[in-house]
Every structure is written in structure tokens, then in C-alpha cells.
Design a protein around this motif. Structure first.
Motif, PDB file in Angstrom:
ATOM      1  N   UNK A   1       0.840  -1.207   0.000  1.00 43.83           N
ATOM      2  CA  UNK A   1       0.000   0.000   0.000  1.00 43.83           C
ATOM      3  C   UNK A   1       0.868   1.247   0.000  1.00 43.83           C
TER       4      UNK A   1
ATOM      5  N   UNK B   1      -5.030   7.051  -8.641  1.00 43.68           N
ATOM      6  CA  UNK B   1      -6.026   6.300  -7.864  1.00 43.68           C
ATOM      7  C   UNK B   1      -6.435   4.962  -8.489  1.00 43.68           C
TER       8      UNK B   1
ATOM      9  N   UNK C   1      -3.648   2.450  -8.393  1.00 40.25           N
ATOM     10  CA  UNK C   1      -3.437   2.070  -7.006  1.00 40.25           C
ATOM     11  C   UNK C   1      -4.404   0.955  -6.612  1.00 40.25           C
ATOM     12  N   UNK C   2      -5.668   1.171  -6.933  1.00 33.02           N
ATOM     13  CA  UNK C   2      -6.689   0.181  -6.581  1.00 33.02           C
ATOM     14  C   UNK C   2      -6.380  -1.164  -7.244  1.00 33.02           C
TER      15      UNK C   2
ATOM     16  N   UNK D   1      -3.401  -2.829  -5.564  1.00 34.88           N
ATOM     17  CA  UNK D   1      -3.711  -3.332  -4.229  1.00 34.88           C
ATOM     18  C   UNK D   1      -4.465  -4.659  -4.315  1.00 34.88           C
TER      19      UNK D   1
ATOM     20  N   UNK E   1      -5.196  10.570  -1.505  1.00 33.29           N
ATOM     21  CA  UNK E   1      -4.053   9.647  -1.572  1.00 33.29           C
ATOM     22  C   UNK E   1      -3.331   9.579  -0.226  1.00 33.29           C
TER      23      UNK E   1
ATOM     24  N   UNK F   1      -5.664   7.541   2.111  1.00 28.90           N
ATOM     25  CA  UNK F   1      -5.619   6.129   1.746  1.00 28.90           C
ATOM     26  C   UNK F   1      -4.287   5.523   2.184  1.00 28.90           C
TER      27      UNK F   1
ATOM     28  N   UNK G   1      -4.177   2.635   4.988  1.00 23.57           N
ATOM     29  CA  UNK G   1      -3.699   1.331   4.523  1.00 23.57           C
ATOM     30  C   UNK G   1      -2.401   0.900   5.189  1.00 23.57           C
TER      31      UNK G   1
ATOM     32  N   UNK H   1      -9.594   0.032   0.548  1.00 19.82           N
ATOM     33  CA  UNK H   1      -8.860  -0.712  -0.479  1.00 19.82           C
ATOM     34  C   UNK H   1      -9.399  -0.501  -1.873  1.00 19.82           C
ATOM     35  N   UNK H   2     -10.732  -0.525  -1.950  1.00 20.21           N
ATOM     36  CA  UNK H   2     -11.350  -0.532  -3.268  1.00 20.21           C
ATOM     37  C   UNK H   2     -11.759   0.859  -3.738  1.00 20.21           C
ATOM     38  N   UNK H   3     -11.421   1.889  -2.961  1.00 22.32           N
ATOM     39  CA  UNK H   3     -11.876   3.236  -3.326  1.00 22.32           C
ATOM     40  C   UNK H   3     -10.810   3.975  -4.118  1.00 22.32           C
ATOM     41  N   UNK H   4     -11.237   4.610  -5.196  1.00 23.01           N
ATOM     42  CA  UNK H   4     -10.290   5.371  -6.004  1.00 23.01           C
ATOM     43  C   UNK H   4     -10.432   6.867  -5.745  1.00 23.01           C
TER      44      UNK H   4
END
Lengths: 403, 403
Positions: free
Chosen positions: A378, A386, A389-390, A393, B251, B254, B258, B284-287
Motif C-alpha cells: 500500500x 487512484x 493504485x486500486x 492493491x 491519496x 488512503x 492502509x 482498499x477498493x476506493x479510487x
């Protein structure tokens, strides 16, 4: 199937690595080459230029049959823990030998050094302690310690930093896994910390420097890299928009340190002896990572030690967590990053007998060490856009690369 | 010298604020207008569009004589703590009155509501408790509580969110500072949460939306803003390269969430009832920030409450630290962000008698609350370029703006 292990970082995989892999395979008469590789952060406390998946791909193309991840907690450590994690994991993977590159190519000289050290351990320890108390950093104190117990002529010279890692592999093997044979091959072009790129075999340091400065593949770099490495480097740059270096992370590090109290900073692995106050004081006025590190450096804190500590702050390695995890020997699992057909067959042959779980489906496995790995990922990917990144991850929990 | 206090955010300072300031001065017959203003983060848990210094400048040009910073810990809170911090600080500054905008402009209706609430407090509490237990969020539970104790016709309607802040100022004044007179003036164009900009007086929400969407000053926005606000907004955008909004910080947020364990996340102010697990799962899954917040939202966690909690995570407000600091009444100091000639004279006249330190030279003062403020500033400026960041972090410890 005869197997040989190598301990690597491949940052990035270059012609020297290719040569080492081929020579090791020959020397060990191995059918299957197993590389244990640092993940997204490296022993010197730096983010890898491209991520572990792309480096795995290059390694597989270069002849590795299995690429195992050296967990972040072992990778970003001084040579003792680094070797412990790497060698013990390889031993658990059932390798017949471990082969490393050295400047003289003679394993006997490492074995002699081990014997000599065993006999003079106390004198060595006392000398190191004395210099540490005088405020010397550990690498310098131990260099003076080695000097004090003058090694016999047949032995390697441990006052040379280049011999230290090889020596600690041998030490780990002889101590914890005597059934595994230590081997060494002659390194082509010795100076692996050279800053300047030259010829077809250059140090990873010089190649990174060239690439990061140009922000593009250059002719000089291309000369030192197997075509597949050129390909993955370019692929990474196009798709992730960058090659990684510490400066990219400085705003995160500054943000994190500046929004933490000293008492919280103190909880990170490596923040000892009041370093938290120095960190808080110096971070305010620093505009770059280089500036920050330069202002932190003292006789006691070497550049590398500080870089490692900052990597642990960036990733959020808790001191207590690290202490508990590092107590486990052998390491709690071996996580496969990539494998060839040969690697697959090898895995099948050992999977039932292995004493530690060999992970190919990380989403079905839980361990605090793997949680820390996800945090390291992470942190590493947090400089991407973004969407990327997702995706990255998610990738962290998916299956290995199959060649 | 007669003084009047106003509680403000000025995000940014617009024609409605100018009108409120002028009307309040007239209504209070004041010589000196003292604004207590949220700093770089606002009550709804958002970063301010431009920093507190630029907003202070606009406020001074708009007629404020003294701009006092409402500490981050009070600013990013529900209405009770927000009003407590603001009203008590103003009282310590010796204001003769506090004047707020309202939809009916009648202070009696607020006083009646206070009386009515006093008489029905128990019934109200019981109702709120009941709805909270049923899983309602606090704002909805209290709305139902107010509904249950039906207010008399002369009183303001507390089921209308727009009345809540004014009411809590009055409540604070009558409870903690009965010597200060509560005043209210009629608000021009009521709907201060309106999303759409229109005319010369529009909501700050609608102006921000217009500005952030266009990423430039627009004709519509210019119509709603005093020329000095237009100037500071443009100046900020040119020199700092941006106007701030939550997405800029995603960012960092996150990255922080994380790289933290649940047990560490739980130590932040506002992370209660197992929210740490939900945060880790959803991040984790959010942009985008918007995606993240949408995925976090439930009946119990309102958008605003979550935003505030995320602001406290971003800044690193420790739960225990917050508990200790919020226990102090009145707030431990009043920090001056800016002042006019009148403000300067006023300060001189009260400085000796004031019960709390009035800070104009923050580098000579230490307090945990001010440390937290520096962390909030560090978080706020962490999206700027390295050089600008360093300058802004220095600015945090320098003298107020003098008009």
C-alpha cells in the motif's frame, strides 16, 4: 530434482544477475533455480525502481524457476536478519545448495572466515561494543572489530563490505541448515556499488541512476540489461507512469512525520535512542528526501540505517509487532511471486513435506507478516494514480506469475 | 470600546458574510468586530478552499477588526463542542455581545427555545437515546427528540438544522457567559446550504462548488464575492497552485489508513464502535474520496460525522489527547490570525485582564493544543509543492496579519 537457491534483489535484473544465475545453475548442477527476492522495498531501505511483480517477470525470463518473496520485515534489515530470513526460507524450500557471487569465487575462504570468527567471537564482540560505546555506527564498529582479530590469509577479508552478505549467508547455513551446501561463483565486474554505468555488466546502482536521471531507457542502460528487463521497465513506466525512487515518497513521509507526536513515532521499528525528536526537528525544514536524510545523518546513524528506518516509518512497521514476528524461526511462510513449468513441478514435489506453508493463493491465508506485506505494498503504490493504485492493491492478493 | 463577536468559517468570505458583519456591527453598536474563525479545516470536516491566512485577509478587508483562530480540535466537531470553543473564547476576549445570522432575526425566539428545552430536557434526552439505540444517527435522533417536545409557536423550530448552530451559541452564552448579550440579525437569502449559485448573495457551498468545478474565478462567483476575496482567491491559486478540496488529500488518507493496523486506527478521535474495521475494508477498493465516503455511509454514520472523523485521521488527532484537551474550559488560549488598527487598540485594552493568553507570537508559546494546530497545518499544506510546503510550515509560527 536438484535445486539451488539464490538471494537477490533484482533492482532491476541485469546482465550481471543473468550471469550469476547461469553460473550458479552450472556450478550447483541444479535442475531448478529458486530465487528469494526482496519485494517492493530493498535491503538498503529504498523503494524498488519497479514493483516486485515486474521484477519477478524479468527474473523468470532470466532463468529463475521459482521466485519467492523475502518478506518486507526481513528484506529491509541489516545483513543478519536479511540473511536469516532469506537462507532459512530457502532451506525450508528444500534447496540442495545456495550459491552467491563473490570476488574470489572460493567457498573455502568463507568457511575459513567462519571458523576464525567462531574462535575469536568474544574478542570481536568486545571490540565492537567498545567502538559502539564511543559513538561509532555499527558497520564501522564491526569493521574495526574484524580488523582487531586479523583474519588468516586464506580467509576472505571481512573488513570489505562486499564480503559481508556472502559471509552471513554462509554463517546462517552452517548454523541453521547444515544440510544445505554453500556455494559461490566468481562475480564478473566486482564493484557492485559503482555509481557509473559502463560496459555490458554494470552495477544495479549505476543502472538505476542512469534510468532515473534520464527518466527513459537509454542506450547505455540497454547495453547492461537483458531484453526482457528492458521490456518490463518500459511497460511499467508506460502503464504506471513512473519508476519509483525515494523522492516520490517524500511528501508522504513528511506528511506522516509531521502529523505524528514523538510518542507515536517512537513506536516504529528502528526509531530508537531519541531519533523521534531529531526526525520531528529536521523534517520541517526539508524540501526533499535527500535534504532530510543529509540533515539526519550523524556518525552514529549511517545513511543506510536511516533509510531503513524511514522505510519502516513509511510502511508503518510497529516495533512490538516486528519484535514478535522476527522471533519466529523459520519465517512463517514462503510466498511464491512467480514460477516456471520446472518451478511448478518442483513445488508439487516439495509442497507436502515442507514445514512452512508455501503460499500461492494469498487470499486464503492470513498471517500478521502478510498483513505487514500488504501495508508495504500500500505504501509503495500510494504514489500511483487512484485507479492504478486500486488495481495494484488487488494484485497483492492474487496468484503468482506463471511463465 | 464596545465589541461584538461573530462565529465564522469564511470559506470563502462572500457578500452574505459582509452583510452579516455590517449588520451585526450596527445592531450591536460595536466599535470593534471580533471574528472567531475555523482554521484550515472546517466544521463539516472539510479542508478550507484557501488557507486561514488568506481567509483572514479577506475578513479584515471585509470589516473584521480581530480574527481569532478557532482551534482545529473545536472547529472540526459537532455543534456542541464547536459552539463551546467559539463562544467561550469570544467571552474570554471580553466581547459585549455575540451576533449571529438567523432566518427570523428575533433573538427572543432563541431564548424561548432555550427555556422550553430546559423544561423538557429529560423527555428530549430519553427520546434521543431511544432513537440512537434504534441505530439512528445523532442529527436525526435529535430532530425526532425536538419533534417530541413540540416547541411553542414563538420559539424557533429546532427540527430545522439551520437553527441548531444559532441555538447552541445562545445556549453556551446563557450557560457559561451570561454577561455577554446574545444578538441575532436577519440572514439575507436563507438557504445557506444551497448547492446552486445565484445572484449576489449565494451560499459558500454553492460558491465553492462553482470555483472548484471551473478551477478558475467565474463571472457568477465574482458577483457573490467582495473584490478582496476575489483577489486572495486568485493570489492563492497562482502562488500555491490550487484551491483545496478533500479529493486532493485522498491519496494521503488512503496511504495512512492502509499502512495502519486497526488497533492504531482506533486511537484516532472519532473512530468508535468498530469503525476501524469498516475503514480498512472500504479504503482498499476506493479510487476517490467521494467513493470512499459513499461506501462508508450508513444510517448511523452521517456524511458529516464521517468527514470529521476522516479529518481527524488525516491530521492525527489522538483520542486520549482530544479527551484531555477538550476537558479544559475555557479553551487554553486565543490565537490572533489578523488584526486592524482598531483590533490592535482593542487587544491592548484587554490583554492584561484576559484570563487566557492571547497569542500573537506563537513561537514563544507552547501548548499541546498548538502542537495539534501545527499538525493540522502540516496535513493541510502537505498537498503543496515541497518549497511552498516548507514556507507555509514556517508561516504557522509567525505573527498575525496586520491590516
Amino acid at each position: 530434482m536438484k535445486s539451488c537457491g539464490v538471494v537477490v534483489e533484482y533492482n532491476p535484473f541485469h546482465n550481471g544477475h543473468l550471469y550469476h544465475l547461469e553460473q550458479s545453475k552450472k556450478h550447483a548442477e541444479a535442475d531448478c533455480m529458486i530465487a528469494i527476492m526482496s519485494g517492493n522495498f530493498l535491503q538498503r531501505g529504498e523503494p524498488a525502481i519497479i514493483d516486485k511483480w515486474h521484477r519477478t517477470e524479468a527474473a523468470l525470463h532470466g532463468g529463475a524457476d521459482l521466485v519467492i518473496e523475502l518478506p518486507f520485515l526481513y528484506a529491509v534489515q541489516h545483513s543478519d536478519f536479511f540473511s536469516q530470513g532469506a537462507v532459512q526460507t530457502l532451506a525450508e524450500m528444500g534447496v540442495d545448495s545456495i550459491c552467491f557471487g563473490s570476488e574470489n569465487g572460493r567457498i573455502e575462504s568463507f568457511l575459513e572466515a567462519f571458523d576464525h570468527m567462531n574462535k575469536h567471537q568474544e574478542e570481536f564482540n568486545a571490540t565492537v561494543r567498545m567502538y559502539l560505546n564511543e559513538g561509532y555506527a555499527y558497520p564501522e564498529a564491526s569493521r574495526l572489530g574484524y580488523e582487531a582479530i586479523s583474519f588468516p590469509s586464506g580467509s576472505i577479508d571481512l573488513t570489505q563490505p562486499n564480503n559481508i552478505l556472502g559471509y552471513s549467508y554462509v554463517k546462517q547455513l552452517l548454523t541453521y541448515a547444515p544440510e544445505v551446501e554453500p556455494l559461490t561463483v566468481l562475480r564478473k565486474n566486482n564493484h557492485y556499488h559503482d555509481e557509473e554505468i559502463s560496459g555490458q555488466i554494470s552495477s544495479a546502482t549505476s543502472i538505476r541512476k542512469e534510468l532515473l536521471q534520464a527518466e527513459a531507457m537509454t542506450e547505455k542502460s540497454e547495453l547492461c540489461l537483458p531484453p526482457q528487463t528492458v521490456k518490463v521497465l518500459q511497460h511499467y513506466q508506460i502503464h504506471q507512469g513512473r519508476w519509483h525512487n525515494w523522492e516520490d515518497y517524500f511528501h508522504l513521509l513528511q506528511y506522516k512525520i509531521m502529523t505524528m507526536e514523538e510518542s507515536t513515532l517512537r513506536c516504529f521499528h528502528g526509531v530508537d535512542e531519541g531519533l523521534e525528536y531529531r526526525l520531528k526537528r529536521m523534517i520541517k525544514a526539508s524540501a526533499t528526501f535527500h535534504e532530510f536524510l543529509s540533515s539526519l545523518k550523524t556518525k552514529r546513524y549511517t545513511w543506510t540505517r536511516l533509510q531503513r528506518t524511514l522505510a519502516h516509518i513509511l510502511v508503518g512497521t510497529d516495533k512490538e509487532e516486528a519484535r514478535i514476528l522476527l522471533r519466529e524461526t523459520p519465517p512463517p511462510y514462503a510466498r511464491v511471486l512467480g514460477l516456471s513449468e520446472t518451478g511448478k513441478r518442483y513445488l508439487r514435489s516439495i509442497k507436502k513435506e515442507a514445514d512452512i506453508p508455501i503460499i500461492t493463493q494469498p487470499q486464503q491465508f492470513t498471517h500478521d507478516m502478510l498483513d505487514l506485506e500488504a501495508r508495504a505494498a500500500a505504501a509503495y503504490y500510494s504514489v500511483l494514480s487512484p485507479k492504478q493504485r486500486v488495481n495494484k492493491l488487488k494484485r497483492e492478493y492474487e496468484a503468482p506469475i506463471i511463465l
